[in-house]
Design a protein around this motif. Structure first.
Motif, PDB file in Angstrom:
ATOM      1  N   SER A 178       0.839  -1.210   0.000  1.00  0.00           N
ATOM      2  CA  SER A 178       0.000   0.000   0.000  1.00  0.00           C
ATOM      3  C   SER A 178       0.870   1.255   0.000  1.00  0.00           C
ATOM      4  N   GLY A 179       1.934   1.229   0.814  1.00  0.00           N
ATOM      5  CA  GLY A 179       2.830   2.369   0.857  1.00  0.00           C
ATOM      6  C   GLY A 179       3.527   2.602  -0.460  1.00  0.00           C
ATOM      7  N   ALA A 180       3.952   1.520  -1.122  1.00  0.00           N
ATOM      8  CA  ALA A 180       4.627   1.661  -2.414  1.00  0.00           C
ATOM      9  C   ALA A 180       3.679   2.220  -3.469  1.00  0.00           C
ATOM     10  N   ILE A 181       2.429   1.765  -3.478  1.00  0.00           N
ATOM     11  CA  ILE A 181       1.452   2.287  -4.434  1.00  0.00           C
ATOM     12  C   ILE A 181       1.245   3.780  -4.213  1.00  0.00           C
ATOM     13  N   ALA A 182       1.121   4.189  -2.943  1.00  0.00           N
ATOM     14  CA  ALA A 182       0.943   5.616  -2.645  1.00  0.00           C
ATOM     15  C   ALA A 182       2.180   6.419  -3.053  1.00  0.00           C
ATOM     16  N   ALA A 183       3.366   5.876  -2.792  1.00  0.00           N
ATOM     17  CA  ALA A 183       4.600   6.581  -3.159  1.00  0.00           C
ATOM     18  C   ALA A 183       4.679   6.778  -4.666  1.00  0.00           C
ATOM     19  N   ILE A 184       4.303   5.743  -5.440  1.00  0.00           N
ATOM     20  CA  ILE A 184       4.284   5.878  -6.904  1.00  0.00           C
ATOM     21  C   ILE A 184       3.278   6.945  -7.317  1.00  0.00           C
ATOM     22  N   GLY A 185       2.104   6.930  -6.660  1.00  0.00           N
ATOM     23  CA  GLY A 185       1.087   7.927  -6.976  1.00  0.00           C
ATOM     24  C   GLY A 185       1.579   9.342  -6.752  1.00  0.00           C
ATOM     25  N   TYR A 186       2.280   9.577  -5.657  1.00  0.00           N
ATOM     26  CA  TYR A 186       2.843  10.904  -5.405  1.00  0.00           C
ATOM     27  C   TYR A 186       3.922  11.250  -6.437  1.00  0.00           C
ATOM     28  N   ALA A 187       4.795  10.281  -6.731  1.00  0.00           N
ATOM     29  CA  ALA A 187       5.896  10.544  -7.668  1.00  0.00           C
ATOM     30  C   ALA A 187       5.367  10.912  -9.052  1.00  0.00           C
ATOM     31  N   LEU A 188       4.289  10.264  -9.486  1.00  0.00           N
ATOM     32  CA  LEU A 188       3.710  10.582 -10.793  1.00  0.00           C
ATOM     33  C   LEU A 188       3.143  11.994 -10.834  1.00  0.00           C
ATOM     34  N   ARG A 189       2.856  12.566  -9.690  1.00  0.00           N
ATOM     35  CA  ARG A 189       2.326  13.932  -9.626  1.00  0.00           C
ATOM     36  C   ARG A 189       3.414  14.964  -9.358  1.00  0.00           C
ATOM     37  N   GLY A 190       4.694  14.550  -9.415  1.00  0.00           N
ATOM     38  CA  GLY A 190       5.781  15.515  -9.306  1.00  0.00           C
ATOM     39  C   GLY A 190       6.373  15.683  -7.931  1.00  0.00           C
ATOM     40  N   TRP A 191       5.961  14.863  -6.980  1.00  0.00           N
ATOM     41  CA  TRP A 191       6.493  14.957  -5.626  1.00  0.00           C
ATOM     42  C   TRP A 191       7.776  14.126  -5.499  1.00  0.00           C
ATOM     43  N   THR A 192       8.723  14.624  -4.712  1.00  0.00           N
ATOM     44  CA  THR A 192       9.827  13.802  -4.233  1.00  0.00           C
ATOM     45  C   THR A 192       9.343  13.107  -2.963  1.00  0.00           C
ATOM     46  N   VAL A 193       9.522  11.793  -2.885  1.00  0.00           N
ATOM     47  CA  VAL A 193       8.940  11.019  -1.791  1.00  0.00           C
ATOM     48  C   VAL A 193      10.035  10.368  -0.961  1.00  0.00           C
ATOM     49  N   HIS A 194       9.964  10.534   0.354  1.00  0.00           N
ATOM     50  CA  HIS A 194      10.818   9.806   1.292  1.00  0.00           C
ATOM     51  C   HIS A 194       9.939   8.852   2.091  1.00  0.00           C
ATOM     52  N   VAL A 195      10.230   7.584   2.005  1.00  0.00           N
ATOM     53  CA  VAL A 195       9.527   6.597   2.825  1.00  0.00           C
ATOM     54  C   VAL A 195      10.369   6.369   4.070  1.00  0.00           C
ATOM     55  N   ALA A 196       9.890   6.870   5.191  1.00  0.00           N
ATOM     56  CA  ALA A 196      10.641   6.823   6.451  1.00  0.00           C
ATOM     57  C   ALA A 196      10.386   5.500   7.141  1.00  0.00           C
ATOM     58  N   SER A 197      11.391   4.660   7.152  1.00  0.00           N
ATOM     59  CA  SER A 197      11.300   3.357   7.789  1.00  0.00           C
ATOM     60  C   SER A 197      11.798   3.464   9.225  1.00  0.00           C
ATOM     61  N   VAL A 198      11.708   2.350   9.974  1.00  0.00           N
ATOM     62  CA  VAL A 198      12.151   2.379  11.360  1.00  0.00           C
ATOM     63  C   VAL A 198      13.539   1.784  11.546  1.00  0.00           C
TER      64      VAL A 198
END
Length: 777
Positions: free
Chosen positions: A117-137
């Motif tokens: 789910s997180g990867a799908i959302a990250a792709i969705g943001y990236a396609l709209r021009g956002w730089t995405v950081h997925v903050a893991s633990v």
């Protein structure tokens, strides 16, 4: 009347929010259903055609998706995942992605597929021009998830990279240059701090922030929000007084020192001070000669001896002290305590002292996250932290229903009169379950208890695998087999382990046998300081509709009760084996946990109040520093203030060398003044409690002192810059700063600090009174 009005306002706001969320949820469910209408058509496309279809959704303006575009994107994501990962996302996973794309925190049960789910959302943001950081633990999950989801990203034409604590600057820059970057949240913070010390644009590592998608959001945004990420620079070789370590080791609790109720602070008593003074040759700790040097060193040595425990707070490996991150049950690699405390622990363990340093900059996790224009996150236990997420981050929580109903059986707590009786009962319960072949997962609070439990199980010939901070590198393989027939796994802190436990083991070979036995049995050896961590542990069982069970053991003299409910009545109904049958016993445990949660919330709130001002000052100073770093601002300002010197240097070395020299000088003094300002603020916080004696507000007095000090900082940095520009020798090779004594740290490292730096007003007041009275005596 005011409190009642506030409660009514809060209730009304929650009501409106609930209705709004219900309408929003209905619309999102419609979008997910609409995605299904594209499925047959998309299955007929080639991979190249699928990539082209995704490219048509690309925008550079960060625009939100229309419902029609979002439905098409979700359909593309489902088909792409099926092809590249052999995973067919459930509707609830797509629904979760829609909430993430709207900047919300989603609660998904363990095993429901948060990573996808997180990867799908990250792709969705990236396609709209956002730089995405997925903050893991942690490092492991950052790399695992980036590599695991990599094929899906590539199908969509989206670049993905990862960063760990061991990544070099040369590895970090290309990773950050990708559309999506996976990294531990601490590394995102440390890179931001390190970028604020560079003197050349080419040395910068991290890009401008865009979206941060936080995994285990409640743990990061609430539990760790107050944790300062601290960057320090080397000054000289460290030293620690082993004599002091030996002296405080002989002191006795209650007679020579006392700790506060939360065991966050330790204080010498009058008898303790006298004992130390005798041991050090009859000195006066409170004399002018020793009050500013020896006394603080004694206090730090006492803190290391009393409040920090080997195999609980730190490990000793390869001749070094390695900190344990309690929230994650792992070693905090490349991190350390502030120097005095680090050296004191090293002296306590008879280890060589590491290099000392000074604080160059700090930022809390909360300030780091608020640095991003858009924040979203996912976790299995967000609802319990919904108030904090709303109050501190203005984030809403969306609860995602499970794909399959949870049938796990959660038994009531078993409460025992003593820790000893509880431990015996835990061992007996594990042995009994193991005898049937049912897999058992045991959650313990720290390394020491996990190893003690393993030793007791070995005495009964019950084999177990231990997962703690000493072997966290093997965690994936250990967790993957935790559901095997007959497996017994003992672990510290399961939150954020990130690997699903499949019944029957990784290959599911014995699934049917394990299902017949009731599935994975989760046993907690004690309650955590927050119910959310209990729920994280429970959630390892019963994934995707699997059978399972859980039970927690507690004791009336355990740390949770003695620290947070010390006045609880003693149990009156106790069985021969120590089991407490009083109806109020479980209420006492629940009460102690609620007090612990409230205490941590107060710490969070206190830290937030004090750090708000510092965060604003950091922002202002950061804008100034960025202008000095990226432009010729320093040279232009010096041309106005020192025209003759500027003209002479310009004629001698040329414009480019002059600009660089001016930049280096200005950045050095700005950074130097900021470090001094942070040290002043630390001293100010240590003494701010004294204002409560006169019924003044400590936070108001903190602001009253910090604001003018910051204004003076900028002027002082300019004054020093001008002075150095007039004096420093500037040749064709640049400004000779070293020859003028203007040296930058030759190494940096990071600190991990888990503490309440301010305490309550009452604590601070009483502590101040005690010091004043002692000084008077």
């Amino acid at each position: 009347m005011g409190d009642r009005a506030n409660r009514l306002s809060h209730w009304f706001w929650r009501l409106l929010q609930g209705r709004s969320a219900a309408v929003d949820a209905k619309r999102r469910n419609s979008v997910v259903r609409a995605a299904g209408t594209h499925q047959q058509r998309l299955r007929e496309l080639t991979d190249e055609q699928l990539t082209e279809a995704a490219a048509e959704l690309r925008r550079t303006d960060r625009a939100d998706y229309s419902d029609a575009d979002l439905a098409l994107f979700l359909a593309l994501a489902r088909e792409g995942s099926r092809r590249t990962l052999d995973l067919d996302p459930f509707d609830v996973q797509l629904l979760s992605a829609t909430w993430l794309l709207s900047g919300q925190v989603v609660q998904m049960a363990t095993g429901e597929g948060k990573t996808l789910s997180g990867a799908i959302a990250a792709i969705g943001y990236a396609l709209r021009g956002w730089t995405v950081h997925v903050a893991s633990v942690n490092d492991y999950l950052a790399r695992r998830d980036a590599e695991w989801m990599g094929p899906l990203y590539r199908l969509f034409g989206v670049g993905v990279g990862w960063i760990t604590s061991s990544s070099t600057p040369q590895e970090r820059r290309p990773a950050y240059a990708e559309d999506v970057t996976y990294a531990p949240v601490s590394e995102l913070g440390f890179d931001l701090l390190r970028d604020r010390t560079v003197t050349e644009v080419a040395e910068l590592v991290a890009p401008e922030p865009g979206v941060v998608l936080v995994d285990e959001a409640d743990s990061v945004l609430v539990d760790e929000a107050r944790v300062p990420l601290v960057l320090a620079g080397s000054v000289d070789e460290g030293s620690a007084d082993r004599d002091l370590a030996a002296v405080v080791r002989l002191l006795r609790a209650g007679m020579h020192y006392e700790t506060d109720d939360e065991a966050r602070n330790v204080y010498l008593t009058g008898a303790g001070a006298e004992a130390v003074e005798r041991a050090l040759g009859g000195i006066d700790l409170y004399s002018a000669e020793h009050v500013g040097s020896t006394l603080p060193a004694v206090n730090v040595a006492l803190h290391a001896e009393v409040l920090l425990t080997k195999d609980v707070d730190y490990l000793v490996r390869e001749g070094k002290v390695q900190l344990i991150n309690h929230g994650r049950g792992r070693v905090a690699r490349l991190q350390r305590w502030p120097d005095g405390l680090q050296a004191a622990v090293e002296a306590k363990e008879a280890l060589p002292a590491s290099a000392t340093g000074e604080v160059l900059d700090t930022i809390t996790v909360q300030s780091l996250i608020k640095h991003y224009p858009k924040v979203c996150g996912m976790t299995g236990t967000a609802l319990a932290a919904s108030d904090q997420l709303r109050d501190f981050y203005q984030l809403r929580v969306a609860e995602i229903p499970p794909n399959e109903p949870c049938v796990r059986v959660d038994e009531p707590d078993r409460v025992y009169a003593t820790v000893e009786a509880k431990n015996k009962a835990v061992v007996a319960e594990i042995a009994a379950a193991h005898a049937t072949g049912r897999p058992v997962l045991v959650g313990t609070p720290d390394v020491a208890e996990s190893e003690q439990l393993a030793a007791r199980l070995a005495e009964l010939d019950v084999p177990c695998v231990v997962l703690n901070a000493k072997n966290d590198a093997e965690e994936a393989a250990i967790i993957a087999e935790a559901g095997a027939h007959g497996a017994v796994t003992v672990s510290t802190q399961m939150a954020g382990r990130g690997t699903d436990i499949r019944l029957g083991g990784a290959d599911g070979a014995d699934r049917d046998r394990v299902v017949e036995l009731g599935g994975l049995y989760v046993i907690g050896t004690s309650r955590h300081y927050t119910s959310r961590l209990d729920d994280q542990l429970r959630g390892r069982s019963g994934r995707q509709g699997d059978p399972g069970g859980s039970v927690f053991f507690s004791s009336m003299d355990g740390e949770l009760v003695t620290r947070h409910a010390p006045d609880a009545p003693a149990p009156t109904k106790v069985d021969a084996d120590g089991l407490v049958t009083d109806k109020g016993a479980r209420h006492t445990i629940d009460h102690a946990q609620r007090v612990a949660e409230a205490t941590n919330l107060e710490v969070h709130a206190n830290t937030w109040r004090y750090n708000q001002l510092t965060a604003e000052h950091r922002r202002i100073l950061g804008e100034r520093r960025d202008a000095l770093l990226r432009t010729d601002l320093a040279a232009r300002e010096l041309a106005e203030r020192c025209p003759e010197r500027h003209a002479a240097v310009l004629e001698a070395v040329g414009e480019q060398v002059l600009e660089d020299a001016a930049r280096q000088i200005a950045l050095h003094h700005l950074d130097r003044c900021w470090a001094e300002h942070l040290a002043m603020l630390a001293d100010l916080r240590e003494g701010i409690h004294l204002w409560a004696l006169s019924r003044e507000s400590p936070i108001a007095e903190f602001h009253r002192a910090a604001i003018p000090a910051f204004k003076e900082l900028l002027g002082e940095a300019d004054r020093r810059t001008e002075e150095s520009f007039l004096e420093v020798k500037i040749t064709d090779s640049g400004a000779e700063l070293g020859a003028a004594g203007l040296r930058r740290p030759n190494a940096t490292w990071t600190y991990l600090v888990h503490e309440n730096p301010f305490g309550s007003d009452l604590e601070r007041t009483m502590r101040g009174v005690g010091k004043i009275l002692k000084g008077a005596l």
